[in-house]
Design an enzyme around this catalytic site. Structure first.
Site, mmCIF file in Angstrom:
data_model
loop_
_atom_site.group_PDB
_atom_site.id
_atom_site.type_symbol
_atom_site.label_atom_id
_atom_site.label_comp_id
_atom_site.label_asym_id
_atom_site.label_seq_id
_atom_site.Cartn_x
_atom_site.Cartn_y
_atom_site.Cartn_z
ATOM 1 N N SER A 73 78.622 -9.923 126.352
ATOM 2 C CA SER A 73 78.576 -9.059 125.156
ATOM 3 C C SER A 73 77.642 -9.887 123.972
ATOM 4 C CB SER A 73 80.118 -9.320 125.277
ATOM 5 O OG SER A 73 80.533 -10.797 125.429
ATOM 6 N N LYS A 74 78.199 -8.603 123.300
ATOM 7 C CA LYS A 74 77.029 -9.544 121.454
ATOM 8 C C LYS A 74 77.762 -10.670 121.222
ATOM 9 C CE LYS A 74 77.892 -4.687 120.198
ATOM 10 N NZ LYS A 74 78.438 -3.683 119.004
ATOM 11 N N ARG A 75 78.831 -10.990 121.880
ATOM 12 C CA ARG A 75 79.306 -11.440 120.343
ATOM 13 C C ARG A 75 78.852 -13.395 121.264
ATOM 14 N NH1 ARG A 75 84.688 -11.772 122.363
ATOM 15 N NH2 ARG A 75 84.301 -9.812 122.827
#
Ligand code: GLU
Length: 479
Positions: free
Chosen positions: A254-256
């Site tokens: 995920s982007k995070r």
């Protein structure tokens, strides 16, 4: 034998091509090409709310950058065009109606308010939210009247209340779902667009896709697809759900926690062939039967470094593992560094010049490249590793030893700037003033570059030239 046809079906709802889609595309591409088949790109742009302008162009551009060549696609056409779902709406509408006629789907007139209320009730009763089927048994006449009067509707899949839906997955074996747990999925939305489920089945069928290779996150959608295939009397493709890319904590990439856009990797100076090599290790490994030697660069490998064509030679879908290792940026950097080291000098200097958008010529890059190549992990490292060649240092990581430097200047002034001569003279000087040779080289390094770790300092000074080197030493002494 039927021709193998695979596809990648990205949705243009992200900034760029998602690295997870690069991985899925790689599997599809390698499998198709290994079998002399075709690999196609289809754009699934039916979620109009999440559409990002320009995303499709950037996705296609990224595929080209990776060298993942497609035989058919939205920009190049092909025998099953169009390859953009928004241009195929009539087809989905036709099949949605056919499903209704076959009693495998039904019209539903429930408004968003009704659905909200239904959901709230189910949640308060601790039930899993689902469509409760209240429009399932509306009489045909009533339906016709309501449609004619212009009432908004969707078409839903009519999932049997009992029994199971089973499909065979090439990697995971038989997977079975209880029908009562499958929601009556919307297939056609009130705006006339299909949902993913209808679009994907109709297109995979019409585009003669033989193998649906995608990430495991789509497994739970597959029984819905099977019900549609069966209702329409269509043969099933072969399903193969590969691993998803995961963060170190096992959650979906995920982007995070990790950069996800292909464009980020390009901007950072990763090489496309290194990324593909790294991704191939996410759920597959070179079979032990393949000899260890023989990378594309002709160096021995630990079976972790291999070219796309070597992968193609040895790849089998059945060997995919259902779960892969965590996506590890540090390992990708290491692998990228290996590719950089194994690159031909001319290829690398041209790639660098391209990477820096011609800010530096190949010739300029070539002057310092062999000194820093081994320390580069990404193309973007080159600038920082060579900045002191272009600019005199303004700050110093460690204060240069002025006492030592004062002694080096007259010796260097009289010396030719040749490696062996200079090295010998510096060692003699060290002995004379009773310090370690390493201290003399370190003093020079600090003064000339401002850094503690650099390429060999004598070679660096030779590239800088005698005049510039002496100016830098004198400046340090003056301050
Ligand atoms: N449009 C889906 C996606 O965005 C395609 C999934 C599939 O391959 O069926 O990944």
């Amino acid at each position: 034998m039927t021709m193998v046809r695979t596809r990648i079906a990205p949705s243009p709802t992200g900034e760029n091509l998602h690295i997870g889609n690069v991985y899925t595309a790689l599997l599809n591409y390698v499998f198709a090409k290994k079998n002399q088949g075709q690999f196609i790109i289809r754009i699934e742009d039916t979620d109009r709310q999440r559409l990002i302008p320009g995303s499709e162009e950037r996705i296609l551009e990224s595929f080209r950058w990776f060298g993942i060549n497609y035989d058919e696609g939205p920009d190049i056409g092909g025998p099953f065009a169009p390859y953009r779902q928004s241009e195929r709406l009539l087809l989905y509408q036709k099949y949605a109606k056919e499903l209704v006629e076959k009693k495998a789907a039904y019209y539903c007139f429930c408004t968003p308010e009704i659905l909200e209320k239904m959901k709230a009730g189910q949640v308060s009763r601790k039930e899993i939210p689902h469509y409760d089927g209240r429009c399932k048994n509306l009489e045909a006449k009533v339906v016709e009247k309501r449609v004619k009067s212009g009432e908004k509707y969707v078409i839903r899949l009519s999932v049997p209340d009992s029994g199971t839906t089973v499909f065979h997955d090439l990697v995971r074996g038989d997977i079975s779902f209880e029908n009562k747990l499958i929601d009556d999925q919307v297939l056609l939305k009130s705006d006339g667009y299909p949902t993913y489920h209808l679009g994907v089945v109709v297109d995979d069928y019409l585009m003669k896709i033989t193998h649906v290779i995608r990430a495991e996150e789509w497994i739970s959608s597959t029984p819905k697809h099977i019900l549609i295939y069966k209702a329409l009397g269509w043969n099933l493709p072969i399903f193969c759900h590969g691993p998803i890319l995961r963060n170190p904590d096992k959650s979906k990439l995920s982007k995070r926690k990790n950069p996800v856009w292909a464009s980020w990797y390009k901007e950072q100076g990763f090489l496309p062939e290194a990324i593909l090599n790294y991704l191939s290790l996410m759920g597959w490994s070179m079979p032990a039967s393949v000899p260890l030697s023989g990378t594309s660069a002709g160096k021995p490998n630990g079976k972790e470094i291999f070219s796309l064509s070597e992968m193609m030679e040895n790849f089998r879908l059945e060997d995919l593992k259902p779960v892969g290792p965590a996506f590890d940026l540090t390992k990708l950097e290491w692998l990228n560094g290996e590719y950089i080291r194994n690159s031909k000098f001319e290829t690398l200097s041209s790639k660098l010049s391209e990477f820096y958008q011609k800010k530096y010529s190949e010739e300029e890059i070539g002057k310092t490249l062999s000194l820093v190549k081994d320390r580069m992990k990404k193309l973007s490292d080159w600038e920082g590793l060579t900045d002191f060649f272009r600019e005199r240092p303004k700050t110093f990581e460690e204060k240069p030893d002025q006492k030592i430097l004062t002694k080096t200047i007259p010796v260097l002034e009289k010396s030719v700037f040749e490696k062996d001569v200079m090295e010998k003279k510096m060692r003699e000087l060290a002995a004379e003033i009773n310090v370690k040779a390493g201290d003399v080289f370190m003093a020079l390094r600090n003064a000339i570059t401002g850094k503690k770790a650099t390429p060999p300092i004598i070679e660096t000074m030779i590239i800088l030239g005698k005049k510039e080197s002496l100016i830098r030493l004198q400046q340090v002494i003056k301050n």
